[in-house]
Design a protein around this motif. Sequence first.
Motif, PDB file in Angstrom:
ATOM      1  N   CYS A 149       0.835  -1.208   0.000  1.00  0.00           N
ATOM      2  CA  CYS A 149       0.000   0.000   0.000  1.00  0.00           C
ATOM      3  C   CYS A 149       0.865   1.251   0.000  1.00  0.00           C
ATOM      4  O   CYS A 149       0.525   2.251  -0.648  1.00  0.00           O
ATOM      5  CB  CYS A 149      -0.941   0.000   1.196  1.00  0.00           C
ATOM      6  N   GLY A 150       1.984   1.218   0.704  1.00  0.00           N
ATOM      7  CA  GLY A 150       2.908   2.344   0.683  1.00  0.00           C
ATOM      8  C   GLY A 150       3.447   2.591  -0.713  1.00  0.00           C
ATOM      9  O   GLY A 150       3.541   3.734  -1.167  1.00  0.00           O
ATOM     10  N   VAL A 182       0.818   6.723  -6.774  1.00  0.00           N
ATOM     11  CA  VAL A 182      -0.325   7.605  -7.048  1.00  0.00           C
ATOM     12  C   VAL A 182       0.079   9.057  -6.826  1.00  0.00           C
ATOM     13  O   VAL A 182      -0.265   9.936  -7.639  1.00  0.00           O
ATOM     14  CB  VAL A 182      -1.540   7.215  -6.178  1.00  0.00           C
ATOM     15  N   SER A 183       0.828   9.315  -5.769  1.00  0.00           N
ATOM     16  CA  SER A 183       1.288  10.681  -5.511  1.00  0.00           C
ATOM     17  C   SER A 183       2.171  11.179  -6.649  1.00  0.00           C
ATOM     18  O   SER A 183       2.011  12.313  -7.130  1.00  0.00           O
ATOM     19  CB  SER A 183       2.070  10.744  -4.196  1.00  0.00           C
ATOM     20  N   TYR A 184       3.094  10.335  -7.089  1.00  0.00           N
ATOM     21  CA  TYR A 184       3.960  10.704  -8.215  1.00  0.00           C
ATOM     22  C   TYR A 184       3.144  10.955  -9.477  1.00  0.00           C
ATOM     23  O   TYR A 184       3.358  11.936 -10.185  1.00  0.00           O
ATOM     24  CB  TYR A 184       5.008   9.630  -8.483  1.00  0.00           C
ATOM     25  N   ALA A 186       9.733   9.760  -9.033  1.00  0.00           N
ATOM     26  CA  ALA A 186       8.960   8.529  -8.800  1.00  0.00           C
ATOM     27  C   ALA A 186       9.663   7.637  -7.788  1.00  0.00           C
ATOM     28  O   ALA A 186       9.025   7.085  -6.883  1.00  0.00           O
ATOM     29  CB  ALA A 186       8.757   7.783 -10.114  1.00  0.00           C
ATOM     30  N   ILE A 187      10.974   7.506  -7.934  1.00  0.00           N
ATOM     31  CA  ILE A 187      11.748   6.687  -6.999  1.00  0.00           C
ATOM     32  C   ILE A 187      11.711   7.295  -5.604  1.00  0.00           C
ATOM     33  O   ILE A 187      11.524   6.584  -4.603  1.00  0.00           O
ATOM     34  CB  ILE A 187      13.196   6.518  -7.508  1.00  0.00           C
ATOM     35  N   LEU A 188      11.854   8.610  -5.520  1.00  0.00           N
ATOM     36  CA  LEU A 188      11.800   9.302  -4.227  1.00  0.00           C
ATOM     37  C   LEU A 188      10.429   9.133  -3.581  1.00  0.00           C
ATOM     38  O   LEU A 188      10.332   8.804  -2.396  1.00  0.00           O
ATOM     39  CB  LEU A 188      12.129  10.787  -4.410  1.00  0.00           C
ATOM     40  N   ALA A 189       9.372   9.337  -4.353  1.00  0.00           N
ATOM     41  CA  ALA A 189       8.015   9.241  -3.798  1.00  0.00           C
ATOM     42  C   ALA A 189       7.707   7.832  -3.311  1.00  0.00           C
ATOM     43  O   ALA A 189       7.183   7.658  -2.202  1.00  0.00           O
ATOM     44  CB  ALA A 189       6.986   9.682  -4.840  1.00  0.00           C
ATOM     45  N   THR A 190       8.030   6.839  -4.111  1.00  0.00           N
ATOM     46  CA  THR A 190       7.734   5.469  -3.688  1.00  0.00           C
ATOM     47  C   THR A 190       8.633   5.030  -2.536  1.00  0.00           C
ATOM     48  O   THR A 190       8.174   4.374  -1.606  1.00  0.00           O
ATOM     49  CB  THR A 190       7.847   4.479  -4.860  1.00  0.00           C
ATOM     50  N   GLY A 191       9.896   5.411  -2.586  1.00  0.00           N
ATOM     51  CA  GLY A 191      10.807   5.051  -1.498  1.00  0.00           C
ATOM     52  C   GLY A 191      10.392   5.670  -0.172  1.00  0.00           C
ATOM     53  O   GLY A 191      10.363   4.983   0.863  1.00  0.00           O
ATOM     54  N   GLY A 222       7.832   5.227   5.025  1.00  0.00           N
ATOM     55  CA  GLY A 222       6.795   5.738   5.924  1.00  0.00           C
ATOM     56  C   GLY A 222       5.799   4.660   6.320  1.00  0.00           C
ATOM     57  O   GLY A 222       5.356   4.601   7.470  1.00  0.00           O
ATOM     58  N   SER A 223       5.466   3.774   5.385  1.00  0.00           N
ATOM     59  CA  SER A 223       4.556   2.667   5.694  1.00  0.00           C
ATOM     60  C   SER A 223       5.183   1.697   6.689  1.00  0.00           C
ATOM     61  O   SER A 223       4.501   1.185   7.580  1.00  0.00           O
ATOM     62  CB  SER A 223       4.184   1.912   4.423  1.00  0.00           C
ATOM     63  N   LEU A 224       6.474   1.452   6.542  1.00  0.00           N
ATOM     64  CA  LEU A 224       7.179   0.594   7.495  1.00  0.00           C
ATOM     65  C   LEU A 224       7.145   1.207   8.897  1.00  0.00           C
ATOM     66  O   LEU A 224       6.873   0.518   9.883  1.00  0.00           O
ATOM     67  CB  LEU A 224       8.618   0.371   7.047  1.00  0.00           C
TER      68      LEU A 224
END
Length: 147
Positions: A83-84, A90-92, A117-122, A127-129
């Motif tokens: 989900c993270g 989605v944000s990217y 995209a890499i920054l947003a997903t990373g 953050g999800s962790l």
Amino acid sequence: MGANKIGDRERRWRVAIAFLVAPGAPVCAISMFLLSRGLENEALSTAKVLTIFSYLAALFFGIPTYFALRKRNINSLKAYLACGFGIGMVSYLLIAAYLVSKTNFSMLVLRNTIGLAILATGCSIFGSLVFWSCTRAWAWRGDDGGV
């Protein structure tokens, strides 16, 4: 007061703390990395921008995602990380769609925002962790909770 009510109150506090801490954790990590490289101005400006985007993503995507997972009684780390990843993508994609709509060079914009995209997903996965860890009771009690 019954034990169940105490457990519910404790869980609500853990979730509230998780929503306050988790979006800021990637910002702190990136800022500390930039500061360790002697990039004070970049660390400050990056922290300002990432803080705004991370808390907005948590507000608009993280809260509904948490309640959807909770409603389905999904508590696994793998689900939270997936989900993270989705929230980050989605944000990217929203930011990229906005940028593409403002220019005639859409492929150039997409090619030049792959790092975003890499920054947003990373950041979203990290953050999800942190969120998942904050909401686990064993993280607060100090035992392993059977995990």
